[in-house]
Every structure is written in structure tokens, then in C-alpha cells.
Motif scaffolding. Structure first.
Motif, mmCIF file in Angstrom:
data_model
loop_
_atom_site.group_PDB
_atom_site.id
_atom_site.type_symbol
_atom_site.label_atom_id
_atom_site.label_comp_id
_atom_site.label_asym_id
_atom_site.label_seq_id
_atom_site.Cartn_x
_atom_site.Cartn_y
_atom_site.Cartn_z
ATOM 1 N N LYS A 1 0.849 -1.185 0.000
ATOM 2 C CA LYS A 1 0.000 0.000 0.000
ATOM 3 C C LYS A 1 0.889 1.241 0.000
ATOM 4 C CE LYS A 1 -3.774 -2.166 2.495
ATOM 5 N NZ LYS A 1 -4.606 -2.122 3.702
ATOM 6 N N THR B 1 0.768 0.832 7.294
ATOM 7 C CA THR B 1 -0.351 0.762 8.228
ATOM 8 C C THR B 1 0.121 0.630 9.663
ATOM 9 O OG1 THR B 1 -0.458 -1.615 7.873
ATOM 10 C CG2 THR B 1 -1.926 -0.256 6.542
ATOM 11 N N VAL B 2 1.423 0.394 9.850
ATOM 12 C CA VAL B 2 1.984 0.219 11.178
ATOM 13 C C VAL B 2 3.312 0.959 11.244
ATOM 14 C CG1 VAL B 2 2.929 -1.469 12.798
ATOM 15 C CG2 VAL B 2 0.934 -2.052 11.447
ATOM 16 N N GLN C 1 0.776 3.912 1.814
ATOM 17 C CA GLN C 1 1.142 4.326 3.170
ATOM 18 C C GLN C 1 1.264 3.101 4.062
ATOM 19 O OE1 GLN C 1 1.750 7.489 4.175
ATOM 20 N NE2 GLN C 1 1.387 8.205 2.090
#
Length: 70
Positions: A45, A49-50, A47
Motif C-alpha cells: 500500500k 499501516t503500522v 502508506q
């Protein structure tokens, strides 16, 4: 003292544009765009996510070094 290559614009002009672009966050925008494109190319993705912060690698500051432990 190091000098720019002779085919560069005069240093004052280079400095002017560098400062203008820095104030407008142009370098951050370019870096963010490159990160997003690289992540997409890797099948991820745009961005993350963690986010992980490793406490061992974070340098202590005056405030954080005063108290240790939980």
C-alpha cells in the motif's frame, strides 16, 4: 573551499531556489512521493499501516534520561 561545477547557475541563485523550495516543503513532498511509488512498485500500500519505534535505538534526551523504567 568546494565550488559548484562551472555549468551550474551562480551560487546565489541556487541558494535562493534551495531556500524557497525548503520553505515550501518541496523536498519532503518529493521524498513522500518517491516512497509511495516505491511501495506500490513492491506491491505494498502507498502508506504503511503500522509504525514501530525501537526504544533501544531512540537516543535519550535530558527529560527521558532522568527517569528510567516503567
Amino acid at each position: 573551499m568546494a565550488h559548484a561545477p562551472e555549468d551550474f547557475a551562480p551560487w546565489q541563485l541556487v541558494y535562493y531556489y534551495f531556500n524557497a523550495w525548503k520553505r515550501q516543503d518541496v523536498f519532503e513532498i518529493i521524498q513522500e512521493s518517491l516512497v509511495q511509488k516505491t511501495r506500490l512498485k513492491q506491491g505494498k500500500k502507498e502508506q504503511p499501516t503500522v509504525g514501530i519505534i525501537d526504544a533501544e535505538s531512540v537516543k535519550s534526551t535530558l527529560v527521558s534520561s532522568e527517569s528510567r523504567g516503567l
